[in-house]
Design an enzyme around this catalytic site. Structure first.
Site, short mmCIF file in Angstrom:
data_model
loop_
_atom_site.label_atom_id
_atom_site.label_comp_id
_atom_site.label_asym_id
_atom_site.label_seq_id
_atom_site.Cartn_x
_atom_site.Cartn_y
_atom_site.Cartn_z
N GLU A 197 0.83 -1.20 0.00
CA GLU A 197 0.00 0.00 0.00
C GLU A 197 0.87 1.25 0.00
O GLU A 197 1.94 1.27 0.60
CB GLU A 197 -0.91 0.01 1.24
CG GLU A 197 -1.68 -1.29 1.42
CD GLU A 197 -2.33 -1.41 2.81
OE1 GLU A 197 -2.65 -0.37 3.41
OE2 GLU A 197 -2.50 -2.55 3.28
N GLU A 308 -9.90 5.50 3.07
CA GLU A 308 -10.20 4.69 4.25
C GLU A 308 -10.11 5.56 5.48
O GLU A 308 -9.23 6.43 5.56
CB GLU A 308 -9.21 3.52 4.36
CG GLU A 308 -9.39 2.67 5.63
CD GLU A 308 -8.28 1.65 5.80
OE1 GLU A 308 -8.25 1.01 6.87
OE2 GLU A 308 -7.43 1.51 4.90
#
Length: 393
Positions: A197, A308
């Protein structure tokens, strides 16, 4: 008050707040961990935001504490990057805040944001410091993580690239965060999930402030024991001497104002199999060695782009933590956060447009997402929202 001497340093303990022995043991553990991750530097640069950036000799960085890397040196950058790179006059190379000093680390060293005692003590525990509890959309479990993401699956992927604008979303609780990133994923959503990520995040717990910061993450067991943010454990090998992972990004986008972008690309080098990270249009940052992973040793099975947040519900209702710009996707350019030029890397090491893009907002009244396609932006998404509002409780 009690005075202890540990490793040549004095520790003054207030017995009215803690049991002296317990606090001493905690500080000993914290300082031992700091010694492990803060490597000796040849130069230190003070950032305008108060960060200390240590210039550490490349082969002494935390990655080389890993048993499979001890005694080695960073690899040379791969000769072939993915073909089909989309360039755009709209892309503006961003400087990090610490680089405004016009100082950089010498060749042969890498910049590492120094971790402090305060950084570790803000965490719930030393064991959890630098780790996510969970960080990818799971389809049946609700643990406070909320997403607005676009994803592709059902194929073999060897990387991904996107341009995203950078904001400063409000994070209202100390153990919450707000991030925007791309995920390279393989394995099941159980115990063997592999992810790589990268993107930007605001995390008061991890960094002690509200700046958006360039970050990376990886895990091989669904965030249980492996992996970490940035360079806070052995794993990611940095090769770049001008970009500090975990450092603040500057400038940032403003509502109805100028928009500032960063490019992020992660791809698998066909020759050696390692996963490389590029920040901006040219800057190679480093790589995740393939041996860190099991499923991702071969390829990814899913790519995600989007936002997120963590909603901790401390008062029994949704918090005001924002995602992206803090505005909903339908507000569009200059108001909502976006990703543009979404691409994946195929088996021929070529960047290609997305096919069969799926959208998911697990709490659409709090954070939304919409997609589009144009000649200039290619595949793109707008995403985000304000968190708590009349329809998000």
């Amino acid at each position: 008050m009690f005075l202890f001497i540990v490793a040549g340093e004095s520790i003054l303990i207030n017995e009215t707040r803690f049991k002296p022995l317990e606090e001493l043991q905690k500080l000993i553990r914290v300082r031992a961990h700091l010694k492990k991750i803060n490597k000796p530097s040849v130069k230190t640069i003070e950032s305008p935001d108060g960060d200390l950036i240590d210039c550490v000799v490349s082969h002494l960085q935390p990655a080389f504490d890993h048993p499979k890397l001890r005694g080695q040196r960073p690899l040379e950058p791969p000769s072939l990057r993915p073909k089909g790179h989309i360039s755009s006059d709209e892309t503006i190379e961003r400087l990090q805040l610490w680089a405004e000093t016009n100082e950089f680390c010498p060749n042969g060293t890498i910049p590492i944001r120094r971790t402090t005692e305060k950084d570790i003590l803000r965490a719930n525990s030393l064991k959890r410091f630098g780790k996510k509890i969970r960080g990818v959309r799971h389809y049946s479990k609700n643990d406070g993580h909320e997403h607005a993401v676009a994803f592709v699956n059902g194929n073999r992927y060897y990387g991904a690239k996107a341009t995203m604008n950078v904001w400063t979303p409000v994070v209202t609780e100390p153990y919450e965060f707000s991030l925007s990133q791309l995920w390279v994923i393989s394995g099941s959503f159980g115990n063997d999930l592999n992810t790589i990520e990268a993107g930007w995040q605001v995390s008061p717990e991890l960094y002690g402030d509200s700046y958006p910061r360039f970050f990376t993450y990886w895990t091989t067991d669904a965030y249980k024991t492996t992996g970490c943010y940035n360079l806070l454990c052995s794993g990611f090998v940095q090769t770049n001497n001008k970009i500090a992972i975990g450092a603040a990004i500057s400038p940032r986008s403003s509502y109805r104002g100028k928009q500032f972008d960063i490019d992020v690309m992660i791809w698998k080098d066909p020759k050696h199999g390692h996963w490389w990270l590029q920040f901006g249009s040219k800057a190679l940052i480093g790589y995740w060695p393939s041996f860190l992973f099991n499923h991702l040793q071969k390829h990814a099975s899913m790519i995600q782009f989007g936002g997120e947040i963590v909603n901790s519900r401390p008062k029994g209702h949704h918090t005001n933590t924002q995602m992206g710009s803090g505005h909903f996707a339908h507000e569009g350019y200059g108001k909502a956060a976006y990703f543009r030029n979404l691409q994946v890397v195929d088996w021929e090491n070529s960047l290609i447009p997305l096919a069969n893009l799926h959208l998911l907002a697990d709490h659409p009244n709090c954070y939304g997402i919409k997609a589009g396609k144009s000649n200039v932006w290619g595949n793109y998404i707008y995403y985000g929202g304000p968190g708590r509002n009349a329809r998000c409780r």
